[in-house]
Design a protein around this motif. Structure first.
Motif, PDB file in Angstrom:
ATOM      1  N   SER A  43      -9.809   1.293   6.021  1.00 27.60           N
ATOM      2  CA  SER A  43      -8.495   1.297   4.660  1.00 27.60           C
ATOM      3  C   SER A  43      -8.834   0.750   3.407  1.00 27.60           C
ATOM      4  O   SER A  43      -9.053   1.191   2.462  1.00 27.60           O
ATOM      5  CB  SER A  43      -7.319   1.116   5.536  1.00 27.60           C
ATOM      6  OG  SER A  43      -6.934   0.164   5.441  1.00 27.60           O
ATOM      7  N   TYR A  47      -9.867   1.600  -0.983  1.00 28.20           N
ATOM      8  CA  TYR A  47      -9.870   0.592  -1.074  1.00 28.20           C
ATOM      9  C   TYR A  47     -10.277  -0.493  -2.275  1.00 28.20           C
ATOM     10  O   TYR A  47     -10.378  -0.180  -3.438  1.00 28.20           O
ATOM     11  CB  TYR A  47      -9.081  -0.152   0.218  1.00 28.20           C
ATOM     12  CG  TYR A  47      -8.508  -1.628  -0.908  1.00 28.20           C
ATOM     13  CD1 TYR A  47      -6.646  -0.931  -1.308  1.00 28.20           C
ATOM     14  CD2 TYR A  47      -8.222  -2.771  -1.071  1.00 28.20           C
ATOM     15  CE1 TYR A  47      -5.783  -2.318  -2.261  1.00 28.20           C
ATOM     16  CE2 TYR A  47      -7.011  -4.104  -1.714  1.00 28.20           C
ATOM     17  CZ  TYR A  47      -6.647  -3.202  -2.264  1.00 28.20           C
ATOM     18  OH  TYR A  47      -5.539  -4.062  -3.107  1.00 28.20           O
ATOM     19  N   TRP A  51     -11.357   0.442  -5.897  1.00 31.48           N
ATOM     20  CA  TRP A  51     -11.002  -0.330  -6.907  1.00 31.48           C
ATOM     21  C   TRP A  51     -11.302  -2.049  -7.489  1.00 31.48           C
ATOM     22  O   TRP A  51     -11.056  -2.261  -8.335  1.00 31.48           O
ATOM     23  CB  TRP A  51      -9.910  -1.691  -5.871  1.00 31.48           C
ATOM     24  CG  TRP A  51      -8.827  -2.948  -6.511  1.00 31.48           C
ATOM     25  CD1 TRP A  51      -9.264  -4.384  -5.545  1.00 31.48           C
ATOM     26  CD2 TRP A  51      -7.777  -2.945  -7.274  1.00 31.48           C
ATOM     27  NE1 TRP A  51      -8.355  -4.987  -6.394  1.00 31.48           N
ATOM     28  CE2 TRP A  51      -7.875  -4.672  -7.292  1.00 31.48           C
ATOM     29  CE3 TRP A  51      -7.886  -2.587  -8.041  1.00 31.48           C
ATOM     30  CZ2 TRP A  51      -7.106  -5.367  -7.922  1.00 31.48           C
ATOM     31  CZ3 TRP A  51      -6.543  -2.824  -8.990  1.00 31.48           C
ATOM     32  CH2 TRP A  51      -6.770  -4.609  -9.311  1.00 31.48           C
ATOM     33  N   HIS A  81       2.899  -3.595  -5.503  1.00 30.58           N
ATOM     34  CA  HIS A  81       2.973  -2.489  -5.216  1.00 30.58           C
ATOM     35  C   HIS A  81       3.118  -1.926  -3.490  1.00 30.58           C
ATOM     36  O   HIS A  81       3.566  -1.060  -3.243  1.00 30.58           O
ATOM     37  CB  HIS A  81       1.771  -1.737  -4.447  1.00 30.58           C
ATOM     38  CG  HIS A  81       0.202  -2.798  -4.310  1.00 30.58           C
ATOM     39  ND1 HIS A  81       0.101  -2.446  -3.201  1.00 30.58           N
ATOM     40  CD2 HIS A  81      -0.263  -4.209  -4.580  1.00 30.58           C
ATOM     41  CE1 HIS A  81      -0.610  -3.596  -2.343  1.00 30.58           C
ATOM     42  NE2 HIS A  81      -1.477  -4.073  -3.873  1.00 30.58           N
ATOM     43  N   GLN A  85       0.788   3.778  -3.925  1.00 36.87           N
ATOM     44  CA  GLN A  85      -0.720   3.855  -4.263  1.00 36.87           C
ATOM     45  C   GLN A  85       0.309   4.607  -5.968  1.00 36.87           C
ATOM     46  O   GLN A  85      -0.994   3.634  -6.887  1.00 36.87           O
ATOM     47  CB  GLN A  85      -1.529   5.238  -3.393  1.00 36.87           C
ATOM     48  CG  GLN A  85      -1.503   5.445  -2.360  1.00 36.87           C
ATOM     49  CD  GLN A  85      -2.889   4.139  -2.560  1.00 36.87           C
ATOM     50  OE1 GLN A  85      -4.008   4.382  -3.157  1.00 36.87           O
ATOM     51  NE2 GLN A  85      -2.718   3.264  -1.595  1.00 36.87           N
ATOM     52  N   TRP A  89      -2.234   1.608  -8.457  1.00 37.68           N
ATOM     53  CA  TRP A  89      -3.099   2.110  -9.508  1.00 37.68           C
ATOM     54  C   TRP A  89      -2.737   2.585 -10.935  1.00 37.68           C
ATOM     55  O   TRP A  89      -3.269   2.727 -11.914  1.00 37.68           O
ATOM     56  CB  TRP A  89      -3.717   3.394  -8.720  1.00 37.68           C
ATOM     57  CG  TRP A  89      -4.468   4.039  -7.753  1.00 37.68           C
ATOM     58  CD1 TRP A  89      -3.840   4.319  -6.119  1.00 37.68           C
ATOM     59  CD2 TRP A  89      -6.363   2.775  -8.109  1.00 37.68           C
ATOM     60  NE1 TRP A  89      -5.272   3.772  -5.734  1.00 37.68           N
ATOM     61  CE2 TRP A  89      -6.537   2.642  -6.625  1.00 37.68           C
ATOM     62  CE3 TRP A  89      -6.398   2.201  -9.047  1.00 37.68           C
ATOM     63  CZ2 TRP A  89      -7.090   2.678  -5.813  1.00 37.68           C
ATOM     64  CZ3 TRP A  89      -8.043   1.255  -8.779  1.00 37.68           C
ATOM     65  CH2 TRP A  89      -8.329   1.487  -6.781  1.00 37.68           C
TER      66      TRP A  89
END
Ligand SMILES: [Zn+2]
Ligand SMILES: [Zn+2]
Length: 119
Positions: A43, A47, A51, A81, A85, A89
Protein backbone atom coordinates in the motif's frame (compact mmCIF):
# COMPACT_ATOMS: atom_id res chain seq x y z
CA UNK A 1 17.93 -44.18 -17.50
CA UNK A 2 20.69 -41.61 -17.68
CA UNK A 3 20.65 -39.21 -14.80
CA UNK A 4 21.53 -35.61 -15.44
CA UNK A 5 25.13 -34.97 -14.57
CA UNK A 6 25.63 -33.20 -11.31
CA UNK A 7 27.48 -29.96 -11.47
CA UNK A 8 30.11 -28.76 -9.11
CA UNK A 9 29.14 -25.57 -7.33
CA UNK A 10 31.64 -22.89 -6.50
CA UNK A 11 31.38 -23.88 -2.86
CA UNK A 12 32.58 -27.42 -3.66
CA UNK A 13 29.22 -29.19 -3.30
CA UNK A 14 27.86 -31.44 -6.00
CA UNK A 15 24.39 -30.32 -6.99
CA UNK A 16 21.89 -31.88 -9.40
CA UNK A 17 21.75 -29.93 -12.61
CA UNK A 18 19.17 -27.19 -12.51
CA UNK A 19 18.92 -27.32 -8.71
CA UNK A 20 20.03 -24.51 -6.48
CA UNK A 21 22.90 -25.33 -4.19
CA UNK A 22 22.18 -24.69 -0.49
CA UNK A 23 24.87 -22.02 -0.55
CA UNK A 24 23.06 -20.22 -3.39
CA UNK A 25 19.74 -20.57 -1.63
CA UNK A 26 21.26 -18.91 1.39
CA UNK A 27 22.50 -16.04 -0.74
CA UNK A 28 19.06 -15.78 -2.37
CA UNK A 29 17.37 -15.63 1.02
CA UNK A 30 19.74 -12.96 2.26
CA UNK A 31 19.27 -10.90 -0.85
CA UNK A 32 15.49 -11.21 -0.53
CA UNK A 33 15.61 -10.24 3.13
CA UNK A 34 17.65 -7.16 2.29
CA UNK A 35 15.26 -6.29 -0.51
CA UNK A 36 12.18 -6.76 1.69
CA UNK A 37 13.67 -4.52 4.32
CA UNK A 38 14.21 -1.60 1.94
CA UNK A 39 10.92 -2.13 0.11
CA UNK A 40 7.87 -0.44 1.62
CA UNK A 41 4.76 -2.59 1.88
CA UNK A 42 2.40 -2.75 -1.09
CA UNK A 43 0.00 0.00 0.00
CA UNK A 44 2.86 2.34 0.78
CA UNK A 45 4.43 1.60 -2.58
CA UNK A 46 1.43 2.82 -4.58
CA UNK A 47 1.09 5.68 -2.16
CA UNK A 48 4.70 6.88 -2.22
CA UNK A 49 5.33 6.91 -5.96
CA UNK A 50 2.38 9.04 -7.01
CA UNK A 51 2.17 10.96 -3.75
CA UNK A 52 5.86 11.87 -3.79
CA UNK A 53 5.48 13.33 -7.26
CA UNK A 54 2.31 15.25 -6.44
CA UNK A 55 3.73 16.44 -3.13
CA UNK A 56 6.90 17.78 -4.71
CA UNK A 57 5.00 19.55 -7.48
CA UNK A 58 2.69 21.10 -4.89
CA UNK A 59 5.59 22.32 -2.76
CA UNK A 60 7.22 23.83 -5.83
CA UNK A 61 4.09 25.87 -6.40
CA UNK A 62 3.63 26.68 -2.71
CA UNK A 63 7.06 26.65 -1.13
CA UNK A 64 6.04 28.57 2.02
CA UNK A 65 4.44 27.22 5.18
CA UNK A 66 0.77 28.24 5.32
CA UNK A 67 1.06 29.05 9.03
CA UNK A 68 4.42 30.67 9.65
CA UNK A 69 5.86 31.32 6.19
CA UNK A 70 8.96 29.21 6.73
CA UNK A 71 10.11 26.82 4.06
CA UNK A 72 7.40 24.18 3.63
CA UNK A 73 8.52 20.59 3.58
CA UNK A 74 5.25 18.82 4.28
CA UNK A 75 1.96 18.71 2.44
CA UNK A 76 -0.71 18.49 5.09
CA UNK A 77 -4.29 17.37 4.64
CA UNK A 78 -6.44 20.12 6.13
CA UNK A 79 -9.27 17.68 6.71
CA UNK A 80 -7.67 14.38 7.76
CA UNK A 81 -8.23 11.92 4.91
CA UNK A 82 -8.23 8.78 7.08
CA UNK A 83 -7.69 6.67 3.99
CA UNK A 84 -10.37 8.47 1.95
CA UNK A 85 -8.82 8.59 -1.53
CA UNK A 86 -10.97 11.48 -2.77
CA UNK A 87 -10.04 13.61 0.20
CA UNK A 88 -6.47 12.44 -0.01
CA UNK A 89 -5.95 13.59 -3.60
CA UNK A 90 -8.09 16.73 -3.39
CA UNK A 91 -5.58 19.54 -3.64
CA UNK A 92 -8.11 21.98 -2.17
CA UNK A 93 -7.58 19.97 0.99
CA UNK A 94 -3.79 20.34 0.89
CA UNK A 95 -1.70 22.95 2.61
CA UNK A 96 2.05 23.44 2.66
CA UNK A 97 3.51 23.28 6.15
CA UNK A 98 6.96 23.35 7.64
CA UNK A 99 7.95 20.39 9.77
CA UNK A 100 7.45 22.39 12.95
CA UNK A 101 3.91 23.53 12.17
CA UNK A 102 3.04 20.12 10.80
CA UNK A 103 3.96 18.31 13.99
CA UNK A 104 2.09 20.95 15.97
CA UNK A 105 -1.01 20.53 13.80
CA UNK A 106 -0.87 16.77 14.11
CA UNK A 107 -0.55 16.95 17.87
CA UNK A 108 -3.57 19.20 18.09
CA UNK A 109 -5.50 16.84 15.89
CA UNK A 110 -4.55 13.90 18.05
CA UNK A 111 -5.67 15.77 21.13
CA UNK A 112 -8.98 16.49 19.41
CA UNK A 113 -9.36 12.82 18.62
CA UNK A 114 -8.58 11.87 22.16
CA UNK A 115 -11.16 14.34 23.40
CA UNK A 116 -13.71 12.95 20.97
CA UNK A 117 -12.97 9.40 22.01
CA UNK A 118 -13.55 10.31 25.62
CA UNK A 119 -17.10 11.46 24.96
ZN1 LIG B 1 27.28 -24.12 -3.46
ZN1 LIG C 1 5.44 26.71 9.74
Amino acid sequence: MPTKPARLCGCGRRVANGARCPCQRKVDAERKARFDKTRPNSSQRGYTGAWEKARKAFLRRKPRCARCGAEATVVDHITPHRGDQTLFWDQANWQPLCTHCHSGAKQREERRNTARNLK
